[in-house]
Design an enzyme around this catalytic site. Structure first.
Site, PDB file in Angstrom:
ATOM      1  N   CYS A 108      -4.812   2.265  -8.071  1.00  0.00           N
ATOM      2  CA  CYS A 108      -5.063   0.831  -8.309  1.00  0.00           C
ATOM      3  C   CYS A 108      -6.509   0.371  -8.199  1.00  0.00           C
ATOM      4  CB  CYS A 108      -4.146   0.018  -7.427  1.00  0.00           C
ATOM      5  SG  CYS A 108      -2.437   0.237  -7.986  1.00  0.00           S
ATOM      6  N   PHE A 135     -10.408  -2.109   6.602  1.00  0.00           N
ATOM      7  CA  PHE A 135     -11.086  -1.658   5.381  1.00  0.00           C
ATOM      8  C   PHE A 135     -12.593  -1.513   5.568  1.00  0.00           C
ATOM      9  CE2 PHE A 135      -8.138  -1.029   1.850  1.00  0.00           C
ATOM     10  CZ  PHE A 135      -6.978  -1.251   2.572  1.00  0.00           C
ATOM     11  N   LYS A 177      -4.209 -11.357  -7.528  1.00  0.00           N
ATOM     12  CA  LYS A 177      -3.996  -9.899  -7.391  1.00  0.00           C
ATOM     13  C   LYS A 177      -5.296  -9.118  -7.627  1.00  0.00           C
ATOM     14  CE  LYS A 177      -2.303  -5.883  -7.070  1.00  0.00           C
ATOM     15  NZ  LYS A 177      -2.027  -5.334  -5.755  1.00  0.00           N
ATOM     16  N   ARG A 211       0.854  -1.191   0.000  1.00  0.00           N
ATOM     17  CA  ARG A 211       0.000   0.000   0.000  1.00  0.00           C
ATOM     18  C   ARG A 211       0.881   1.229   0.000  1.00  0.00           C
ATOM     19  NH1 ARG A 211      -2.589  -1.739   5.517  1.00  0.00           N
ATOM     20  NH2 ARG A 211      -0.584  -2.768   5.472  1.00  0.00           N
ATOM     21  N   GLU A 212       0.495   2.266  -0.721  1.00  0.00           N
ATOM     22  CA  GLU A 212       1.247   3.515  -0.664  1.00  0.00           C
ATOM     23  C   GLU A 212       1.119   4.075   0.754  1.00  0.00           C
ATOM     24  OE1 GLU A 212       0.336   6.126  -3.946  1.00  0.00           O
ATOM     25  OE2 GLU A 212       0.489   4.462  -5.345  1.00  0.00           O
ATOM     26  N   ASN A 223      -7.678  -6.946  -4.796  1.00  0.00           N
ATOM     27  CA  ASN A 223      -8.021  -5.520  -4.891  1.00  0.00           C
ATOM     28  C   ASN A 223      -9.534  -5.320  -5.028  1.00  0.00           C
ATOM     29  OD1 ASN A 223      -5.491  -4.562  -4.532  1.00  0.00           O
ATOM     30  ND2 ASN A 223      -5.221  -3.742  -6.591  1.00  0.00           N
ATOM     31  N   GLY A 244     -15.975   6.713   3.826  1.00  0.00           N
ATOM     32  CA  GLY A 244     -15.288   7.922   3.378  1.00  0.00           C
ATOM     33  C   GLY A 244     -15.890   8.451   2.096  1.00  0.00           C
TER      34      GLY A 244
HETATM   35  P1  NAD Z   1       4.347   4.447 -11.708  1.00  0.00           P
HETATM   36  O1  NAD Z   1       3.633   5.113 -12.793  1.00  0.00           O
HETATM   37  O2  NAD Z   1       4.583   5.148 -10.415  1.00  0.00           O
HETATM   38  O3  NAD Z   1       5.791   3.976 -12.229  1.00  0.00           O
HETATM   39  C1  NAD Z   1       6.033   3.367 -13.459  1.00  0.00           C
HETATM   40  C2  NAD Z   1       7.465   3.732 -13.889  1.00  0.00           C
HETATM   41  O4  NAD Z   1       7.808   2.990 -15.053  1.00  0.00           O
HETATM   42  C3  NAD Z   1       7.635   5.201 -14.258  1.00  0.00           C
HETATM   43  O5  NAD Z   1       8.715   5.739 -13.506  1.00  0.00           O
HETATM   44  C4  NAD Z   1       7.966   5.176 -15.760  1.00  0.00           C
HETATM   45  O6  NAD Z   1       8.839   6.208 -16.167  1.00  0.00           O
HETATM   46  C5  NAD Z   1       8.604   3.815 -15.889  1.00  0.00           C
HETATM   47  N1  NAD Z   1       8.595   3.264 -17.258  1.00  0.00           N
HETATM   48  C6  NAD Z   1       7.576   3.226 -18.151  1.00  0.00           C
HETATM   49  N2  NAD Z   1       7.961   2.617 -19.284  1.00  0.00           N
HETATM   50  C7  NAD Z   1       9.249   2.252 -19.108  1.00  0.00           C
HETATM   51  C8  NAD Z   1      10.208   1.582 -19.906  1.00  0.00           C
HETATM   52  N3  NAD Z   1       9.919   1.153 -21.144  1.00  0.00           N
HETATM   53  N4  NAD Z   1      11.440   1.383 -19.402  1.00  0.00           N
HETATM   54  C9  NAD Z   1      11.769   1.809 -18.168  1.00  0.00           C
HETATM   55  N5  NAD Z   1      10.897   2.442 -17.353  1.00  0.00           N
HETATM   56  C10 NAD Z   1       9.668   2.662 -17.817  1.00  0.00           C
HETATM   57  O7  NAD Z   1       3.582   3.074 -11.460  1.00  0.00           O
HETATM   58  P2  NAD Z   1       3.384   2.278 -10.077  1.00  0.00           P
HETATM   59  O8  NAD Z   1       2.390   2.944  -9.226  1.00  0.00           O
HETATM   60  O9  NAD Z   1       4.737   1.960  -9.526  1.00  0.00           O
HETATM   61  O10 NAD Z   1       2.706   0.937 -10.636  1.00  0.00           O
HETATM   62  C11 NAD Z   1       3.437   0.006 -11.390  1.00  0.00           C
HETATM   63  C12 NAD Z   1       2.620  -1.271 -11.482  1.00  0.00           C
HETATM   64  O11 NAD Z   1       2.480  -1.858 -10.186  1.00  0.00           O
HETATM   65  C13 NAD Z   1       1.187  -1.089 -11.994  1.00  0.00           C
HETATM   66  O12 NAD Z   1       0.838  -2.214 -12.755  1.00  0.00           O
HETATM   67  C14 NAD Z   1       0.364  -1.046 -10.724  1.00  0.00           C
HETATM   68  O13 NAD Z   1      -0.963  -1.492 -10.929  1.00  0.00           O
HETATM   69  C15 NAD Z   1       1.099  -2.040  -9.856  1.00  0.00           C
HETATM   70  N6  NAD Z   1       0.942  -1.817  -8.405  1.00  0.00           N
HETATM   71  C16 NAD Z   1       1.021  -0.548  -7.914  1.00  0.00           C
HETATM   72  C17 NAD Z   1       0.920  -0.340  -6.529  1.00  0.00           C
HETATM   73  C18 NAD Z   1       0.967   1.042  -5.948  1.00  0.00           C
HETATM   74  O14 NAD Z   1       0.710   1.178  -4.758  1.00  0.00           O
HETATM   75  N7  NAD Z   1       1.279   2.081  -6.699  1.00  0.00           N
HETATM   76  C19 NAD Z   1       0.781  -1.444  -5.671  1.00  0.00           C
HETATM   77  C20 NAD Z   1       0.730  -2.730  -6.228  1.00  0.00           C
HETATM   78  C21 NAD Z   1       0.825  -2.907  -7.608  1.00  0.00           C
HETATM   79  C1  UGA Z   2      -4.250  -0.812  -2.491  1.00  0.00           C
HETATM   80  C2  UGA Z   2      -4.204  -2.168  -1.748  1.00  0.00           C
HETATM   81  O1  UGA Z   2      -4.514  -1.957  -0.362  1.00  0.00           O
HETATM   82  C3  UGA Z   2      -2.831  -2.807  -1.869  1.00  0.00           C
HETATM   83  O2  UGA Z   2      -2.829  -4.094  -1.250  1.00  0.00           O
HETATM   84  C4  UGA Z   2      -2.486  -2.951  -3.356  1.00  0.00           C
HETATM   85  O3  UGA Z   2      -1.176  -3.467  -3.515  1.00  0.00           O
HETATM   86  C5  UGA Z   2      -2.570  -1.596  -4.040  1.00  0.00           C
HETATM   87  O4  UGA Z   2      -3.898  -1.029  -3.850  1.00  0.00           O
HETATM   88  C6  UGA Z   2      -2.333  -1.728  -5.509  1.00  0.00           C
HETATM   89  O5  UGA Z   2      -2.636  -2.718  -6.120  1.00  0.00           O
HETATM   90  O6  UGA Z   2      -1.823  -0.732  -5.997  1.00  0.00           O
HETATM   91  P1  UGA Z   2      -3.405   1.667  -1.988  1.00  0.00           P
HETATM   92  O7  UGA Z   2      -4.175   2.030  -3.204  1.00  0.00           O
HETATM   93  O8  UGA Z   2      -2.019   2.169  -1.837  1.00  0.00           O
HETATM   94  O9  UGA Z   2      -3.326   0.064  -1.862  1.00  0.00           O
HETATM   95  O10 UGA Z   2      -4.200   2.188  -0.720  1.00  0.00           O
HETATM   96  P2  UGA Z   2      -5.344   1.634   0.260  1.00  0.00           P
HETATM   97  O11 UGA Z   2      -4.891   1.820   1.641  1.00  0.00           O
HETATM   98  O12 UGA Z   2      -5.811   0.293  -0.116  1.00  0.00           O
HETATM   99  O13 UGA Z   2      -6.509   2.699  -0.018  1.00  0.00           O
HETATM  100  C7  UGA Z   2      -7.162   2.775  -1.256  1.00  0.00           C
HETATM  101  C8  UGA Z   2      -8.319   3.746  -1.164  1.00  0.00           C
HETATM  102  O14 UGA Z   2      -9.362   3.227  -0.332  1.00  0.00           O
HETATM  103  C9  UGA Z   2      -7.950   5.097  -0.556  1.00  0.00           C
HETATM  104  O15 UGA Z   2      -8.639   6.122  -1.239  1.00  0.00           O
HETATM  105  C10 UGA Z   2      -8.430   5.000   0.876  1.00  0.00           C
HETATM  106  O16 UGA Z   2      -8.724   6.235   1.474  1.00  0.00           O
HETATM  107  C11 UGA Z   2      -9.702   4.170   0.681  1.00  0.00           C
HETATM  108  N1  UGA Z   2     -10.098   3.432   1.906  1.00  0.00           N
HETATM  109  C12 UGA Z   2      -9.303   2.453   2.404  1.00  0.00           C
HETATM  110  C13 UGA Z   2     -11.318   3.729   2.498  1.00  0.00           C
HETATM  111  O17 UGA Z   2     -12.059   4.629   2.045  1.00  0.00           O
HETATM  112  N2  UGA Z   2     -11.698   3.012   3.598  1.00  0.00           N
HETATM  113  C14 UGA Z   2     -10.932   2.022   4.130  1.00  0.00           C
HETATM  114  O18 UGA Z   2     -11.358   1.402   5.137  1.00  0.00           O
HETATM  115  C15 UGA Z   2      -9.704   1.732   3.512  1.00  0.00           C
END
Ligand code: NAD
Ligand code: UGA
Length: 434
Positions: free
Chosen positions: A264, A253, A208, A155-156, A212, A257
């Protein structure tokens, strides 16, 4: 033995994977097309706000196990394990856009000079890893590689804790050789008894999306019950808390809100509904979650309109722009819909967020951004709390009130105690409690 790893994409997921995997003792090179990002990372500076990440970044840069580059061909050639961590954003037709993944796979194909394990960390629709395998076979005319699906669950805002202490590590892996290599890459997690789920590529991909979609459904469910609570005069806090005491439900969760946001849940729920249709399975529940979440965001605008009478000519202080606390990420933040609607209705927005104002100002350059929450409420008619930043829990209500024109406070995250806010002279409304 340390594995030689290349992580392609250094965004939220790739950066955490790069620092985390090098912290496990592996030799890691992080690659991105974005030169600015790579230059910052080389200097130990994180391009994103994520608690704790710079400590790990600097510690591993200093150890010599972690480096960054834009030279993707060399990085791929020099590594045995290639993690793909590029974005898979939503396309206009709501499918996942796989063009970034495809570009990376083409580059890997050109540089497959010896056996490599290609690990997909990006969230990709079911069938994508099989497609990557076929693409690599076609491009290289051989099969001197294995493809592994290793979805990320971090999670971020809590990304480092989640990376180092995951609930499970899912590995879609169909070769013994790749299994041994992946086990070595993640050996530290095995030592700390993190469960490893070994499965097929398709199963890993679906785990995955199902996870989500389930979490998005849980949030949407509690939002709907919160709306009902308001109508019947119940208190959603006690409802959610007591529901959560049932071990089968769990309290996590269940916080109502302004609708879920982020990079995601919105895109992944749409993607699963979309590939469900492709496979001939209509995902009625998930489609309903997507639509209900949109309504929840608009509901917050209706609430403020009702409280203020009209938004025309009114100044609304927005506290919180990020999609959740502890991040500067504003992707699909409810604040985007809400600010848009306020402006459309003739209102003026004064905004504050501890970390996300730079990102928000790229979308909304013309609203007023304020250094503190107290500056944002100056002469405002109403306040909307949109993100659950801890600092908003401790606001000096008397100071706030004396700075405002009006006295309306809409707390879409239920951060404040309604009685205390009302005693301070505000007209207060939360979500799911009267
Ligand atoms: P992001 O947009 O923050 O980062 C993607 C990066 O890839 C960017 O820095 C971009 O410049 C780079 N990129 C794109 N094309 C490229 C290439 N050809 N060569 C090298 N670099 C390249 O994305 P993110 O949030 O890190 O998400 C990445 C993936 O992970 C997505 O599929 C997302 O669904 C998944 N994911 C994200 C989270 C999250 O919390 N952000 C959590 C779980 C899974
Ligand atoms: C979510 C999942 O929790 C991660 O497991 C997953 O890896 C990620 O998506 C992904 O695939 O990118 P994230 O989006 O970082 O993580 O944040 P969450 O904490 O899950 O919150 C998502 C949204 O739901 C936010 O807007 C948050 O405010 C909202 N939320 C969360 C609620 O409104 N109520 C809750 O009880 C929990």
């Amino acid at each position: 033995m340390a594995a030689k790893i290349c992580v392609i994409g250094t965004g939220y997921v790739g950066l955490i994977a790069a620092v985390g995997l090098s912290d496990f003792g592996n030799i890691v090179v992080g690659v991105d097309l974005d030169e600015k990002k790579i230059n910052m990372l080389k200097q130990g500076k994180s391009p994103i706000y994520e608690p704790g990440v710079e400590d790990y970044l600097n510690r591993n840069l200093e150890s010599g196990r972690l480096s960054f580059t834009t030279a993707i061909d060399q990085a791929v050639q020099d590594s045995q394990v290639i993690f793909i961590a590029v974005g898979t954003p939503e396309k206009e037709n709501e499918e996942a856009d796989l063009s970034y993944v495809q570009a990376v796979v083409n580059t890997i194909a050109k540089n497959l000079i010896d056996y490599k394990v290609i690990v997909t960390k990006s969230t990709v629709p079911v069938g994508t890893n099989r497609w990557i395998k076929e693409l690599l076979e076609k491009e290289t005319g051989g099969n001197n590689f294995d493809v592994v699906s290793n979805p990320e669950f971090l999670r971020e805002g809590r990304a480092t804790q989640d990376f180092f202490h995951p609930d499970r590590t899912v590995l879609g892996c169909e070769s013994e050789k790749a299994k041994e290599i992946m086990f070595n890459v993640y050996r530290t997690l095995n030592v700390t008894s993190v469960p490893f789920v070994w499965c097929s590529l398709e199963t890993a991909e679906l785990i995955k999306y199902a996870s989500n979609a389930f979490l998005a459904t849980k949030i949407t469910f509690i939002n709907e019950i919160a709306n009902l609570s308001e109508a019947v005069g119940a208190d959603i806090h006690l409802v959610a808390k007591s529901m959560g005491m049932d071990g089968r439900i769990s309290p996590k969760f269940l916080h109502p809100g302004p609708g879920y946001g982020g990079s995601c849940f919105p895109k992944d729920t749409k993607a699963i509904a979309s590939f469900g249709r492709k496979f001939g399975v209509k995902m009625n529940l998930i489609e309903s979650v997507i639509a209900t979440n949109e309504i929840q965001k608009k509901r917050m605008v209706d609430k403020i309109k009702k409280l203020a009478g009209t938004l025309e000519g009114k100044t609304i202080a927005i506290l919180g722009l990020a999609f959740k606390q502890q991040t500067d990420d504003i992707r699909e933040s409810s604040a985007i819909t809400i600010v848009n609607e306020i402006i459309k209705d003739g209102g003026t927005v004064q905004a504050h967020d501890p970390k996300a104002m730079d990102n928000f100002s790229k979308l909304f350059p013309d609203i007023m951004y304020c250094h503190t929450a107290y500056d944002a409420v100056k002469n405002a008619d109403a306040i909307m709390i949109l993100t659950e930043w801890n600092e908003y829990r401790g606001l000096d209500l008397e100071k706030i009130k004396s700075n405002m024109n009006g006295n309306i406070l809409l707390d879409t995250r239920n951060l404040l105690d309604p009685d205390v806010v009302k005693d301070a002279g505000f007209i207060y409304e939360g979500v799911g409690r009267k």
